[in-house]
Structures are given as structure tokens and as C-alpha cells.
Enzyme design. Structure first.
Site, PDB file in Angstrom:
ATOM      1  N   HIS A  31       0.806  -1.219   0.000  1.00 40.82           N
ATOM      2  CA  HIS A  31       0.000   0.000   0.000  1.00 40.82           C
ATOM      3  C   HIS A  31       0.843   1.275   0.000  1.00 40.82           C
ATOM      4  O   HIS A  31       0.428   2.291  -0.563  1.00 40.82           O
ATOM      5  CB  HIS A  31      -0.969  -0.018   1.178  1.00 40.82           C
ATOM      6  CG  HIS A  31      -2.041  -1.056   1.016  1.00 40.82           C
ATOM      7  ND1 HIS A  31      -2.499  -1.845   2.044  1.00 40.82           N
ATOM      8  CD2 HIS A  31      -2.739  -1.445  -0.097  1.00 40.82           C
ATOM      9  CE1 HIS A  31      -3.437  -2.664   1.589  1.00 40.82           C
ATOM     10  NE2 HIS A  31      -3.594  -2.442   0.300  1.00 40.82           N
ATOM     11  N   HIS A  54      -8.597  -8.569  -7.524  1.00 38.70           N
ATOM     12  CA  HIS A  54      -9.045  -9.298  -6.334  1.00 38.70           C
ATOM     13  C   HIS A  54      -9.158  -8.285  -5.189  1.00 38.70           C
ATOM     14  O   HIS A  54      -8.262  -8.173  -4.359  1.00 38.70           O
ATOM     15  CB  HIS A  54      -8.068 -10.406  -5.962  1.00 38.70           C
ATOM     16  CG  HIS A  54      -7.839 -11.418  -7.047  1.00 38.70           C
ATOM     17  ND1 HIS A  54      -7.044 -11.176  -8.150  1.00 38.70           N
ATOM     18  CD2 HIS A  54      -8.316 -12.671  -7.200  1.00 38.70           C
ATOM     19  CE1 HIS A  54      -7.031 -12.245  -8.932  1.00 38.70           C
ATOM     20  NE2 HIS A  54      -7.798 -13.164  -8.378  1.00 38.70           N
ATOM     21  N   SER A 113      -6.993  -2.046  -0.371  1.00 35.68           N
ATOM     22  CA  SER A 113      -6.485  -1.331  -1.543  1.00 35.68           C
ATOM     23  C   SER A 113      -7.521  -0.387  -2.151  1.00 35.68           C
ATOM     24  O   SER A 113      -7.202   0.765  -2.466  1.00 35.68           O
ATOM     25  CB  SER A 113      -5.984  -2.328  -2.588  1.00 35.68           C
ATOM     26  OG  SER A 113      -4.983  -3.143  -2.055  1.00 35.68           O
ATOM     27  N   GLU A 131     -14.276  -9.001  -7.341  1.00 36.32           N
ATOM     28  CA  GLU A 131     -14.186  -9.843  -6.146  1.00 36.32           C
ATOM     29  C   GLU A 131     -15.112 -11.044  -6.319  1.00 36.32           C
ATOM     30  O   GLU A 131     -16.293 -10.881  -6.629  1.00 36.32           O
ATOM     31  CB  GLU A 131     -14.554  -9.054  -4.892  1.00 36.32           C
ATOM     32  CG  GLU A 131     -14.473  -9.868  -3.611  1.00 36.32           C
ATOM     33  CD  GLU A 131     -13.141 -10.604  -3.481  1.00 36.32           C
ATOM     34  OE1 GLU A 131     -13.161 -11.843  -3.345  1.00 36.32           O
ATOM     35  OE2 GLU A 131     -12.080  -9.944  -3.528  1.00 36.32           O
ATOM     36  N   ASP A 156     -14.353 -13.538 -11.825  1.00 35.77           N
ATOM     37  CA  ASP A 156     -12.931 -13.858 -11.932  1.00 35.77           C
ATOM     38  C   ASP A 156     -12.148 -12.614 -12.338  1.00 35.77           C
ATOM     39  O   ASP A 156     -12.330 -12.085 -13.429  1.00 35.77           O
ATOM     40  CB  ASP A 156     -12.761 -14.962 -12.977  1.00 35.77           C
ATOM     41  CG  ASP A 156     -11.315 -15.358 -13.212  1.00 35.77           C
ATOM     42  OD1 ASP A 156     -10.414 -14.772 -12.575  1.00 35.77           O
ATOM     43  OD2 ASP A 156     -11.073 -16.248 -14.040  1.00 35.77           O
ATOM     44  N   GLY A 157     -11.275 -12.157 -11.461  1.00 41.54           N
ATOM     45  CA  GLY A 157     -10.541 -10.929 -11.719  1.00 41.54           C
ATOM     46  C   GLY A 157      -9.555 -11.018 -12.849  1.00 41.54           C
ATOM     47  O   GLY A 157      -9.292 -10.031 -13.537  1.00 41.54           O
ATOM     48  N   ASP A 177      -3.243  -9.030  -6.821  1.00 43.01           N
ATOM     49  CA  ASP A 177      -2.596  -9.790  -5.752  1.00 43.01           C
ATOM     50  C   ASP A 177      -3.504 -10.909  -5.254  1.00 43.01           C
ATOM     51  O   ASP A 177      -4.154 -10.827  -4.251  1.00 43.01           O
ATOM     52  CB  ASP A 177      -2.061  -8.863  -4.656  1.00 43.01           C
ATOM     53  CG  ASP A 177      -2.949  -8.665  -3.471  1.00 43.01           C
ATOM     54  OD1 ASP A 177      -3.533  -9.625  -3.006  1.00 43.01           O
ATOM     55  OD2 ASP A 177      -3.028  -7.544  -2.987  1.00 43.01           O
TER      56      ASP A 177
END
Length: 292
Positions: A31, A54, A113, A131, A156-157, A177
Site C-alpha cells: 500500500h 481481487h 487497496s 471480487e 474472476d478478476g 494480488d
């Protein structure tokens, strides 16, 4: 400057919850650098899009059962909370977390994030958040329910990433990530980034990665390194010597097309984190794995 990709999320197993790890040493690095990337984006007035593959729940209570069970934030953000000698990137990071906790005037909440990005979003910018976990998606949707600049997608990201590039704005930040709960995640992530880069070669891609099995992690990173893509920067902090025992020994960011001087800002922060959050066997790495 274009898109930045950072991946942090849920595998199809859907068991991972970031609340257990919110504010840990890996979050500090991720971050702090994310904020500096966003500030670099602000140097131009033109709009940008932030894509998170995600996104998690958006924000986390450090007083709930998840955070209290592991206490990982105590060896992360909590150790920086009262420091007065922080380098620039860490100073900006702690200031952002304190703003998020302004009503409590103590460290009790941790922004995910999307919440960090929300604090830096200008009127012309927007966010696209993916998500897959049902509960976290619901929390994320509620968090941004009234924000027209934010689109929350349950899905699905990695597939969403491919659909999101190239963006109409031609500039942006994407965070990648994943939880890396299953072995195929490592190769799937590398494949998705390579494919996305072919569609949007000027994008800035930030991949967060854990080191649980060093060989497995390096296989993913080597695939990116040998892909023919230029300008690839590794930032990594290890808190103990790599081993085959359970648990993460290090975490890092692999950044394609990083903003100018990000490596210098990162080195100052990592050197500080090495002595503040790192163990006696810890290490830090700032290395251009692939140049121009």
C-alpha cells in the site's frame, strides 16, 4: 503513464479472507508503493482508471475476530503508527491510514487497496473492482454503493483484467494480488499479465506475490522476466530465511513500467522496513530484473 495492475484476492476455493492479514508487513509495502504510484498518476490532469482483480472487502476492522486471531497488523502498520522519522512513501502511507481512523483517533480500522485508492481518486478518475468471494463482494458493494465512480463486479478478476484493457482513458492503475491458494494460480497470473500487456503495452502492472515456496514463486516471476516485456522492477521484503516450513517468509511487488523514481522511493522505504519490521534473518531487494 498507463495502467497499474496489482492482484490481491480469492482463488476458486473461496476460502481466503484478507481480514486475517490486513495491515501486516506485506500490506505495508504494497500500500505504501501503491500510494506513490497514484501520486505519480496525478502529475497529469488526464483521467485514469484503477482496476483491482481481487479487491477484497474494501476495508477491515482490526478489532474483529479475523485480525485479533492472527495479530499480524501488530508486526506491520502498528509498528509505524507513532514513528516520526519515516521516509516519504511510508510517511504518506501512515498519514492515509490515520485519516481513515480519524474518528477513532487510534488504529482500529485498516483500509484495503480500494479504500486507499478512493482517497486519491479525482473527479475525472474511476475504479473497476473484481471480487469473487460472496461475503467480501457484498461488503465491497455496500462500501461503494453510492459512489458512481466505482464499479464492483462479482467474478474472476483475471478474466476481468483482460476485458478491462486497454481502457478508454489510456491511463490507469490495476492491482493484482491473488491469494495463491492453489499451485495453478502462479502460472495463471503470469499468463494473464502477459496477455494483458500484449493488449496494453504501456500499462503499469504491479503484481503482489508471496514467498511460501521460493521455487514456485520464482517460476512465476521468471516467466514474466523471460516474456520479452521490458522495464520490470522487483521490490521484496523478507522477514526470515526461506524454508519449506509452513508460512510466508517474504512478500514483494513485481512492477512493469513503474513510474519514474519509484525505485528510489521504494529503496528508502525498504531500508527502513528492514530495520523496523524485518527479522534478524530478513532481507530487502530493489532490483531492475529487466531494463529498457
Amino acid at each position: 503513464m498507463a495502467i497499474i495492475l496489482l492482484f490481491s484476492g480469492i482463488s476458486p476455493m473461496l476460502s481466503y479472507r484478507h481480514g486475517y492479514h490486513a495491515g501486516n508487513y506485506a500490506d505495508v509495502l504494497k500500500h505504501a508503493i501503491l500510494l506513490q504510484v497514484l501520486k505519480a498518476m496525478h502529475k497529469k490532469d488526464k483521467a485514469f482508471v484503477y482496476v483491482d482483480t481481487h479487491a477484497g472487502a474494501g476495508a477491515y476492522s482490526l478489532e474483529d475476530e479475523f485480525a485479533q486471531k492472527t495479530g499480524e497488523y501488530l508486526d506491520g502498520v502498528a509498528k509505524l503508527w507513532d514513528k516520526t522519522d519515516l521516509p516519504l512513501a511510508l510517511k504518506d502511507y501512515v498519514a492515509a491510514v490515520k485519516t481513515f481512523n480519524a474518528e477513532q483517533d487510534e488504529l482500529s480500522l485498516y483500509p484495503g487497496s480500494p479504500a486507499f485508492v478512493d482517497s486519491e481518486l479525482r473527479p475525472q478518475d474511476r475504479m473497476v473492482l473484481h471480487e469473487l468471494h460472496g461475503t467480501d463482494h457484498e461488503l465491497l458493494s455496500d462500501y461503494f454503493a453510492k459512489d458512481r465512480q466505482v464499479k464492483v463486479i462479482k467474478g474472476d478478476g483475471l478474466a476481468g483484467l483482460i476485458a478491462a484493457v486497454p481502457p478508454l482513458e489510456r491511463r490507469g492503475v490495476v492491482l493484482i494480488d491473488p491469494s495463491f491458494e492453489i499451485k495453478t494460480d502462479y502460472q495463471d497470473v503470469a499468463d494473464a499479465i502477459i496477455k494483458a500487456h500484449k493488449r496494453f503495452s504501456t500499462g503499469v502492472f504491479m503484481l503482489w506475490y508471496p514467498v511460501v515456496d521460493r521455487e514456485q514463486t520464482e517460476a512465476m516471476l521468471s516467466k514474466l522476466k523471460n516474456s520479452g516485456i521490458t522495464k520490470q522492477l522487483r521490490l521484496e521484503q523478507g522477514i526470515k530465511t526461506d524454508s519449506n516450513e509452513f508460512g510466508m517468509t517474504a512478500a514483494g511487488l513485481w512492477i512493469i513500467n513503474p513510474p519514474w523514481q519509484l525505485d528510489e522511493l521504494a529503496k528508502d522505504s525498504l531500508d527502513y522496513l528492514a530495520k523496523t519490521l524485518g527479522g534478524i534473518d530478513g532481507h530487502v531487494t530493489v532490483k531492475w530484473e529487466v531494463g529498457e
